[in-house]
Design an enzyme around this catalytic site. Structure first.
Site, mmCIF file in Angstrom:
data_model
loop_
_atom_site.group_PDB
_atom_site.id
_atom_site.type_symbol
_atom_site.label_atom_id
_atom_site.label_comp_id
_atom_site.label_asym_id
_atom_site.label_seq_id
_atom_site.Cartn_x
_atom_site.Cartn_y
_atom_site.Cartn_z
ATOM 1 N N TYR A 138 0.822 -1.207 0.000
ATOM 2 C CA TYR A 138 0.000 0.000 0.000
ATOM 3 C C TYR A 138 0.860 1.262 0.000
ATOM 4 O O TYR A 138 0.473 2.295 0.522
ATOM 5 C CB TYR A 138 -0.908 0.039 1.234
ATOM 6 C CG TYR A 138 -1.956 -1.051 1.310
ATOM 7 C CD1 TYR A 138 -2.140 -1.972 0.286
ATOM 8 C CD2 TYR A 138 -2.763 -1.172 2.432
ATOM 9 C CE1 TYR A 138 -3.088 -2.966 0.380
ATOM 10 C CE2 TYR A 138 -3.726 -2.164 2.533
ATOM 11 C CZ TYR A 138 -3.879 -3.065 1.498
ATOM 12 O OH TYR A 138 -4.831 -4.049 1.601
ATOM 13 N N LYS A 189 5.547 -14.380 2.267
ATOM 14 C CA LYS A 189 5.248 -15.081 1.008
ATOM 15 C C LYS A 189 6.516 -15.050 0.158
ATOM 16 O O LYS A 189 6.485 -14.803 -1.050
ATOM 17 C CB LYS A 189 4.065 -14.415 0.284
ATOM 18 C CG LYS A 189 3.500 -15.226 -0.888
ATOM 19 C CD LYS A 189 2.997 -16.609 -0.483
ATOM 20 C CE LYS A 189 2.442 -17.345 -1.701
ATOM 21 N NZ LYS A 189 2.146 -18.766 -1.405
ATOM 22 N N ASP A 222 -0.636 -18.088 2.942
ATOM 23 C CA ASP A 222 -1.728 -19.002 2.612
ATOM 24 C C ASP A 222 -1.844 -20.104 3.656
ATOM 25 O O ASP A 222 -2.946 -20.454 4.090
ATOM 26 C CB ASP A 222 -1.561 -19.583 1.204
ATOM 27 C CG ASP A 222 -0.132 -19.964 0.871
ATOM 28 O OD1 ASP A 222 0.789 -19.625 1.631
ATOM 29 O OD2 ASP A 222 0.077 -20.600 -0.183
ATOM 30 N N ASP A 246 -3.865 -6.933 6.603
ATOM 31 C CA ASP A 246 -5.202 -6.397 6.352
ATOM 32 C C ASP A 246 -6.195 -7.540 6.173
ATOM 33 O O ASP A 246 -7.286 -7.555 6.763
ATOM 34 C CB ASP A 246 -5.148 -5.510 5.105
ATOM 35 C CG ASP A 246 -6.420 -4.707 4.892
ATOM 36 O OD1 ASP A 246 -7.307 -4.724 5.773
ATOM 37 O OD2 ASP A 246 -6.542 -4.056 3.845
ATOM 38 N N ASP A 250 -9.065 -9.338 9.230
ATOM 39 C CA ASP A 250 -10.504 -9.501 9.004
ATOM 40 C C ASP A 250 -10.926 -10.941 9.268
ATOM 41 O O ASP A 250 -11.990 -11.199 9.850
ATOM 42 C CB ASP A 250 -10.866 -9.096 7.578
ATOM 43 C CG ASP A 250 -11.031 -7.590 7.420
ATOM 44 O OD1 ASP A 250 -10.630 -6.859 8.343
ATOM 45 O OD2 ASP A 250 -11.545 -7.150 6.379
#
Length: 358
Positions: A138, A189, A222, A246, A250
């Site tokens: 971001y 990752k 993942d 982010d 959630d």
């Protein structure tokens, strides 16, 4: 008596409703505690202001915020405006220049709330997710060329700097060190993102050497989703990139029962600029004006704000009030499967604050 200047930015949708509820609870806390006061200034920044003036906040908005001790934020976003416009025009326009580089999101199963995970107990899900909040995916770097043509191209460049990664890693290790389990999981990752996230991994290894009492491991993002759902008790403190955290936070909120109860702190650990506190649920225009938004995420965010300001006693009192509210099914809003209204939850929280015996 210490007086704290707090900027209240309700923003859009249910943000307006839950921030007002949060301010009522904060006022009750200040009255109950007697050792501090709050000087609240409200700002009408958001989508409605954009429709009037073409900007979600004034050009000098960030400079106006610098004089405050903390910021209480609601939500930003409206159905008729592009999401990237509202996010970059308000929330990120505050976080980035104020260098609120540590986004901290605690998650646990509160009393009276049932996790959708089968057989999980409250002690099995008690996490803090640390999100790198200033760069990564971001960072705002990239662009579009040849618009409208068949060869149109868009680039989104993830930025990982040694300084940015090291400071968030150090923050996460210090936070893990302060918690009873002294356990940190570094999400990555790097098998696919072979430059930025290899640097991420290398710096994690370097910083870990300064925290020999912290047990840490590394997990691909993942695989992390599987671990969060199947082995929640194996996790405690988690650090991840801007995008990965982010998404994972959630998921964490959903696993704890509802995104409506989840808080966020956007921290500038240096103290050279105010930090900002907000629920993570968004503007939720589908329920705006119905009076059924869950204010618990805002209350919890306010507790984090008080703790950050050094008012640990008031923060603990607010968390006790939150737990008394959630323990009563009659005070569950629709996101928790109940029928309570925002004002019911707010009134009950204030009563819990005022009625507590020392």
């Amino acid at each position: 008596m210490k007086t704290y200047r707090v900027a209240a930015i309700p923003g859009d949708g249910i943000g307006i409703e839950v921030v007002e509820a949060g301010l009522l609870v904060l006022e009750a806390l200040a009255e109950r505690d007697g050792g501090f006061a709050l000087d609240i200034e409200r700002f009408d920044w958001g989508s409605e202001r954009y429709r009037r003036s073409g900007a979600l906040m004034p050009a000098d908005g960030v400079e106006r915020l610098r004089g405050f001790d903390a910021i209480l934020f609601g939500a930003v976003g409206a159905p008729d405006l592009p999401d990237h416009l509202t996010l970059w025009g308000l929330r990120l326009a505050i976080c980035q220049p104020l260098d609120q580089f540590a986004n901290v999101r605690p998650t646990r199963i509160l009393p009276g709330i049932t996790s959708p995970l089968r057989g999980v107990s409250p002690g099995d899900l008690d996490w803090v997710i640390v999100r790198e909040n200033s760069e990564g995916e971001y960072a705002g770097q990239g662009g579009r060329s040849h618009r409208g043509l068949p060869e149109e191209v868009a680039t989104e460049v993830a930025i990982f700097t040694r300084a940015g990664v090291e400071r968030i890693m150090r923050y996460a290790f210090q936070l893990a060190q302060s918690r009873p389990r002294k356990l940190l999981t570094v999400v990555t990752k790097s098998n696919a993102q072979r430059y930025g996230l290899v640097l991420w991994d290398e710096i994690a290894q370097e910083v870990a050497a300064d925290f020999p009492d912290v047990t840490w491991d590394k997990m691909l993002v993942d695989a992390m989703t599987v671990r969060m759902t199947l082995k929640p008790g194996s996790l405690d403190t988690i650090v991840a990139t801007n995008l990965h955290a982010d998404i994972l936070s959630d998921l964490a909120a959903a696993l704890a029962g509802s995104i409506g109860i989840a808080p966020t702190a956007n921290i500038n650990p240096t103290g050279r600029a105010p930090s900002m506190f907000e629920p993570i649920h968004g503007s939720a225009f589908d329920i705006t004006g119905k009076g059924i938004a869950n204010p618990v995420g805002t209350f919890w965010s306010a507790a984090m704000m008080l703790d950050h300001l050094g008012e640990q006693g008031a923060a603990a009192l607010l968390m006790q009030a939150i737990e008394r509210v959630t323990a009563d099914p009659a005070l569950h809003t629709p996101d928790l499967g109940g029928t309570a209204r925002t004002e019911d939850v707010t009134r009950a929280a204030i009563e819990a604050i005022r009625g507590r015996n020392d």
